[in-house]
Enzyme design. Structure first.
Site, short mmCIF file in Angstrom:
data_model
loop_
_atom_site.label_atom_id
_atom_site.label_comp_id
_atom_site.label_asym_id
_atom_site.label_seq_id
_atom_site.Cartn_x
_atom_site.Cartn_y
_atom_site.Cartn_z
CB THR A 60 -0.91 -0.02 1.23
OG1 THR A 60 -1.68 -1.20 1.18
CG2 THR A 60 -1.81 1.19 1.29
N GLY A 108 2.31 -2.75 8.64
CA GLY A 108 2.62 -3.00 10.04
C GLY A 108 4.07 -3.43 10.20
CD GLU A 119 -4.87 -8.89 4.01
OE1 GLU A 119 -5.04 -9.50 2.94
OE2 GLU A 119 -3.77 -8.47 4.40
#
Lengths: 664, 670
Positions: free
Chosen positions: A142, A181, A425
């Site tokens: 992303t 993350g 997701e």
């Protein structure tokens, strides 16, 4: 014993079924329950994993604690206790993890990715390193400016033949990697998805291993700007990061080349179909709903139902005693359908996991004919479950009144954990549309060309007979509704495009209806799968009855909330709807005495919920008070930093008041 | 690293283009929103005064810890009330003061002191008591909390357990919380800032209970601010939001206060222990109506901010292509995105102008009340209760829709959206829990349904009058109003009938009520929906404005009604108010309206006229430079203070060094 404790004890005495048996059904068997409990106990008893309550820590403390625990678990505890990947214990290990932990993307996204994208040699190099935490790696896809639309991603990897390197660049601010993350602070490597460019020609998205921090000092490497993106609504323990790369050079071998390769001379070789990649995406999506959404709702139900059994508010009977809020029909109407959602989605999810396993076996044999179906099903399932669970958690939270707003209730934490599942997701709206595309295609085909699970779309509508609230009939209503909705949406798209509207416009103008039809499709799947499970499961009569009631409630609650569709499409009459409403209220009343037993059966430990309202013993008020005393703002009896702004005025006040007193 | 001298970013260019395409005068819409050109000017003047003041500057909320937020909020509030307001002549009652809430910093403290403690002194205190306490409170010479809610009881007032026992000998009241569950819990400002509390407690004289009364209790020392003997007080800990506020707990054990500290406008205890009732408590209900209407305005503003952020961002965020081979389009071009966001805009307008109408209704009522006429009390109470409940429900959902419509970035605190969500969602619980409020309204409606039209207030008579026919297009405003009125009437009649039938069958009334409660709540919602759409439609008809503005307002009103119908079609179909064919038309019309309103969407949110400072949002600023702002904000994250976060790194370090040795070994072998 407090009044509240007594109330909860009484609830448990009134339960009419074996809680332990339901726990076994939930876990998938007695043996699994035992293994789960064993693993949970190992984690729960380990003193190294103790830390202060989450709601009393700052973000920095939470992040550091989470990293500390995670490192300990993966490097010491698992080995020490013989919990190896592949063991049965390992399957339960996510259930036992502390509430907050980091390195999730490293373990849960990067490691699977290296296995899907890397050649054998690459896997042999990187897998042991990452399994031993010798590198920490994030999955960087992303970007700041693009998420769902893969082709819009802007990061580039340009092949430099002279040096045999790829040069990684983020051309604009909006092209920097954003969100992954573990990326901000912990990771020293990133699996970067970037546009491959050779001799000025673009080859689309490919995965590259990029080192981003120094292996000795952990300082960002030259050309790398990396850090934490700041506070979020939740997941505060995680260092979601930004990563800006300017002329970062990596060796040619760092293109993960299982599916495609760049030769030293710059020749691009495609080795395998990208369609295979979908298989692994489905994998993530199949497993996400249970751990990130359904379990979260199950915890919220546990907290809200236990609390509602001990919280007393007002009288039902004039002159009578105060009653527990769970005795109010409106409270039952909020909470018990959420329980039904937990059960329905959990067992429907298991159906998808089985389907997916069968698909993987076929895929290994080179047969990917079910790919489209499983992709469409898992996409809409993820979207629908994440939405239902998010809504459900918020209903539970608000049903706890003011205390549900306290972090000490544990409910805000659950809400902020579940709500991003609607986005990550695969953003839900995007997922629904993907499924819709498949359904519209199916609606045009002949029955013989369709997989069995989707046949109903093109077959004649069946009529319901007998009791309208039987599971069979409910299943039929959902099927009929899904078929009619999909057919209507397809028809609309066709009509618009026949009228001369360009296809993309026809699609966009019908998108509200398409999403609606997809939701109808996935709900019929969920209901059907849960109903089949309930029919087949081997268990005592009393447990079976509860499962049947929950299944029926799931269906009725949905129908009563969306009665418009069923009426509009002529599946139900207004009279039917009235019966459905009354039947729902009757079921709530019937399930009420077992509500505490049903949540007890989830078997969550107190420490896995960190909730003052949801603890097993029901001592809600003592616990709230004890937790409040730990508030960082209470360290001193006077908060001097804030008091200093009020002090001059309050001293004026003292003089006035004491002057007034001395006059008296 | 990035050149700061930039040509206009793509995002900035996109939003300028949106503004050029708006087909109506934004400034005129702002004036309508504010209630006139002059009001807009006053509001801007006071907003500017606050925003220009250097004392009120502070770091972005999303970069501060809770302690910093609390301290900053106290500092600002003390400054505002003691310096800024008096120095600029903004006295309560001045016209500027009405716009005060729009100018306040995003986080501030002493709110409960100002809007609950002070008004309560005025409503419950005798003239003498008001004269003593009011100036002290206004000057922040005392800080008072309004302590009603307890750990174990909120909505059910009679369940409250704190006791005030009269001691004739010492002429004092002795305040006690008999159980843990009886301690006061939640009141804002109570944990750390307040040195007084207005405590609601059961009055006991000679062993006899007289019910809830209001007592002024000093809880902290006037010189040292230390808790007084017998008082255990503190902050209740972290919450989902309102982190800047010290919501508190207050446990009192034999705390003694003088007899004069019972606020005695309505009832009094004489020195010999005689209890004297002076006035009816009904009068205090009236002021709650106004409170709720103002409260709704505050909540609607939060949704208006969320809409501003989400719509501006959706105009600059590009995702995918609509037309094959075409350029990437802003997400706002997708019908699905419009379907999420534009109905929220309609919701803002409808509830806002319905709230304005309710305030007018209240003014008339207040005049009558002053003459002793309380006949409309029940109606206005029922209306305001359900209005508070539905506005908070709908606006909270609306904010969450806006937040999620911004994808991942809507989860970042930097977007400002989580903050708005956490601010708005408790509005469903405080100032009357929504479910409780709906049931109060339902009780009134069921009572009305058994009366003759002639015995009912005009605005409620439709409940028992014959159903009206719709003529012409079902999507005209007139027909939408009829549609909601008919549905409300049929809904209330239906549930009343059910209640009667069940009780005729011999079920006890409280059981009947409980078993019908799901339907009762539905009917209260339908009733208040017909009020909102009716009130907004009347406003739209009457407002004097230019043609394009009128058209937008009409479209928003129509969209509000249609969106509700399309998301609740079952209720209208079941009652026979609409047919399946009507529903299909309603769906199509909604999509058309979205398309029609789309080009004006950015203009409509611009008209709310929120400053960047009041939004604190990287996604919602006026200039559309979302990505630069997100990056700049991220750099301020407390976790980025050092390039390596040593505290956390030390746990990973030994293993990463192992990794270095393996990788460098591999390299040296190559």
């Amino acid at each position: 014993m407090s009044i509240e404790s007594n109330l909860l004890k009484k609830e448990r005495q009134n339960v009419t079924f074996s809680v332990e048996e339901l726990t076994n059904v939930w876990d998938g068997g007695k043996e699994d329950t035992e293994i789960r409990r064993k693993v949970v106990k190992v984690f729960g008893d380990d003193p190294v994993l103790k830390s202060p309550p989450i709601c009393t820590m700052t973000r920095e403390e939470r992040y550091t604690e989470a990293t500390r625990k995670c490192v300990y678990i993966f490097r010491n505890m698992l080995q020490k206790n013989g919990i190896y990947p592949g063991s049965k214990e390992f399957e339960h290990f996510w259930n036992a993890m502390p509430i907050e932990y980091t390195l999730l993307i490293h373990m849960g996204a990067f490691i699977p990715c290296i296995m899907s994208f890397g050649s054998e040699e690459q896997v042999a190099k990187w897998l042991p390193l990452s399994a031993n935490l010798n590198i920490i790696c994030t999955y960087a896809q992303t970007e700041l400016g693009h998420g769902s639309f893969l082709r819009g991603l802007e990061t580039e990897a340009t092949f430099d033949r002279e040096t045999q390197e790829f040069v990684i660049n983020c051309p604009k601010v909006s092209s920097m990697k954003w969100w992954p993350g573990d990326m901000g602070l912990n990771a020293n490597h990133a699996l970067v998805m970037a546009n491959l460019i050779i001799d000025g020609k673009k080859y689309g998205m490919h995965p590259f291993m990029v080192q981003i921090r120094d292996l000795s000092t952990h300082m960002p490497l030259p050309g790398v700007t990396v850090g934490d993106i700041g506070s979020k609504m939740g997941f505060e323990a995680i260092d979601n990061g930004f990563l800006y790369m300017k002329n970062v050079r990596i060796p040619r071998e760092n293109l993960l080349n299982k599916n495609s390769e760049v030769k030293p001379d710059g020749t691009y070789v495609k080795k395998a179909s990208d369609r295979l990649m979908y298989g692994s995406m489905v994998n993530l999506r199949v497993n996400l709903p249970k751990s990130q959404a359904i379990d979260v709702l199950a915890k919220a139900c546990t907290i809200a139902i236990r609390y509602s059994a001990v919280r007393r508010q007002g009288l039902l009977n004039p002159g009578g005693a105060e009653v527990a809020v769970l005795d109010y029909t409106l409270q039952q109407h909020k909470l018990i359908p959420q329980l039904a959602t937990v059960y329905a989605t959990k067992f429907a999810g298991e159906g998808i996991i089985k389907k997916h396993q069968a698909f993987l076996q076929n895929m290994a044999k080179g047969n990917i004919s079910d790919l489209a179906e499983i992709h469409a099903l898992s996409a809409s399932f993820k979207a629908s479950v994440s939405e239902q669970c998010t809504e459900g958690v918020e209903v539970c939270r608000r049903a706890c009144g003011g205390h549900g707003y306290s972090q000490a209730s544990g409910l805000p934490h659950l809400l902020s954990k579940v709500t991003p599942t609607c986005t990550y997701e695969g953003e839900n709206t995007v997922l629904y549309l993907q499924t819709a595309r498949y359904l519209v295609k199916c609606a045009k085909e002949k029955a013989a060309d369709l997989p069995e699970s989707i046949l109903f779309l093109v077959q004649p509508i069946q009529n319901a007979r007998g009791n309208i609230t039987s599971l069979d009939n409910l299943a039929l209503y959902f099927k009929n509704r899904a078929a009619l909705c999909v057919q209507a949406a397809s028809k609309k798209v066709n009509q618009m495009s026949n009228k001369g509207l360009a296809m993309h416009e026809a699609w966009d103008k019908s998108s509200v209806q398409l999403v609606h039809a997809t939701k109808a499709y996935v709900i019929q799947y969920i209901f059907d799968a849960f109903a089949s499970f309930v029919k087949e499961v081997k268990c005592s009569k009393s447990v079976k009855e509860i499962l049947e009631d929950l299944c029926c409630l799931y269906g009725l609650h949905y129908i009563n909330n969306c009665s418009g569709d069923f009426l509009k499409l002529g599946i139900l009459t207004a009279h039917h709807c009235n019966i459905a409403e009354e039947a729902e209220i009757a079921l709530l009343e019937k399930l009420r005495p077992n509500a505490v037993g049903i949540v007890d059966a989830f078997d969550f430990t107190d420490s896995s919920m960190e909730s003052c309202l949801g603890a097993y013993d029901g001592n809600v008020y003592e616990r709230l008070f004890d937790m409040a005393k730990l508030s960082p703002l209470n360290k001193e009896p006077v908060h001097q930093a804030s008091y200093k702004y009020l002090r001059p005025y309050l001293l004026e006040g003292r003089d006035i008041l004491e002057g007034a007193k001395s006059k008296l | 690293m990035f050149s700061t001298v930039k040509d206009m970013s793509i995002e900035s260019t996109l939003i300028s283009k949106e503004r050029k395409n708006a087909k109506f005068p934004v400034e005129e819409m702002t004036n309508i929103w504010d209630g006139g050109k002059e009001e807009t000017e006053l509001r801007r003047k006071i907003v500017k005064l606050f925003e220009d003041d250097p004392v009120l500057k502070s770091p972005p909320i999303c970069t501060m810890t809770r302690e910093e937020r609390f301290t900053k909020a106290t500092r600002k509030s003390a400054y505002i009330y003691r310096n800024l307001i008096p120095n600029n002549g903004l006295h309560p009652g001045s016209r500027e003061f009405e716009h005060f809430s729009r100018a306040m910093p995003v986080e501030n403290n002493l709110l409960v002191h100002m809007i609950a403690f002070i008004p309560c002194i005025k409503s419950f205190g005798s003239q003498e008591q008001v004269a003593k306490w009011l100036p002290l409170a206004l000057n922040l010479n005392i800080i008072g909390a309004y302590a009603q809610t307890e750990l174990g009881h909120g909505s059910f007032l009679r369940g409250i357990e704190t006791e005030a026992t009269f001691d004739k000998k010492t002429q004092e009241f002795v305040i006690n919380c008999p159980k843990v569950s009886s301690m006061k819990w939640w009141p804002g400002d109570m944990g750390l800032n307040a040195n007084h509390a207005l405590v609601m407690a059961n009055l006991i004289i000679d062993g006899k209970e007289y019910g809830m009364h209001a007592f002024i209790v000093q809880i902290r020392d006037l010189s040292t601010h230390m808790p007084l003997p017998g008082v255990t007080v503190g902050d209740i800990g972290n919450k989902l939001g309102f982190e800047e506020t010290d919501n508190g707990f207050l446990y009192m054990k034999n705390v003694r206060i003088p007899r004069e500290n019972l606020l005695n406008q309505n009832s009094e205890v004489k020195p010999d222990g005689t209890y004297v009732k002076k006035a009816s408590d009904r009068l205090t209900y009236g002021s709650m109506v106004n409170l709720r209407a103002n409260f709704a305005t505050h909540v609607i503003n939060l949704l208006a901010k969320a809409c501003t952020i989400a719509i501006r961002y959706s105009a600059v965020r590009r995702q995918g292509i609509l037309e094959p081979g075409g350029a990437e389009v802003p997400v706002l071009d997708y019908t699905l995105q419009q379907h999420k966001l534009i109905p929220s805009l309609a919701l803002v307008y409808a509830s806002y102008f319905a709230g304005v109408a309710m305030k007018k209704k209240y003014k008339i009522f207040a005049k009558n009340m002053a003459k002793g006429n309380l006949s409309d009390l029940a109606e206005i109470h029922a209306l305001s209760a359900s209005f508070k409940a539905i506005v908070t429900d709908q606006c909270t959902s609306g904010v969450e829709v806006c937040r999620r419509a911004c994808g991942g970035h809507g989860y970042s605190q930097a977007s400002g959206l989580p903050f708005l969500l956490c601010k708005i969602t408790p509005s469903c619980t405080y100032e009357g829990e929504n479910t409780v409020l709906y049931l109060q309204t339902a009780r009134y409606l069921v009572k009305c349904a058994s009366k003759q039209a002639a015995d009912l207030p005009e605005s409620i008579a439709f409940l028992v009058q014959p159903i009206q026919d719709m003529k012409g297009s079902i999507t005209s405003l007139d027909n939408l109003i009829i549609c909601f009125k008919n549905s409300a009437a049929l809904c209330v009649q239906g549930v009343s009938k059910k209640v009667n039938e069940m009780s005729n069958k011999g079920l006890a009334m409280h059981e009947v009520w409980n078993k019908s409660s799901v339907q009762l709540v539905k009917s209260a919602k339908m009733y208040v929906m017909q009020y909102i759409i009716g009130a907004f439609a009347s406003f739209v008809k009457e407002v004097k404005c230019s043609e394009p503005i009128k058209e937008i307002l009409q479209d928003l009103c129509c969209l509000y009604g249609l969106h509700y119908i399309n998301t609740h079609s079952g209720e209208f179909l079941k009652l026979g108010v609409l047919s399946a064919h009507h529903c299909t038309l309603a769906e199509e019309t909604e999509i058309q309206l979205l398309e029609k309103l789309r080009p004006n969407a950015v203009g409509i949110v611009d008209a709310f006229d929120f400053t960047d400072l009041s939004l604190e949002s990287c996604l919602g600023t006026y200039d559309g430079n979302v990505y630069e702002r997100l990056f700049d904000m991220a750099k301020l994250s407390p976790l980025n203070k050092e390039k390596v976060h040593q505290e956390s790194y030390r746990h990973l370090r030994p293993f990463l060094l192992e990794g270095r040795d393996i990788l460098e070994g591999v390299k040296s072998k190559n």
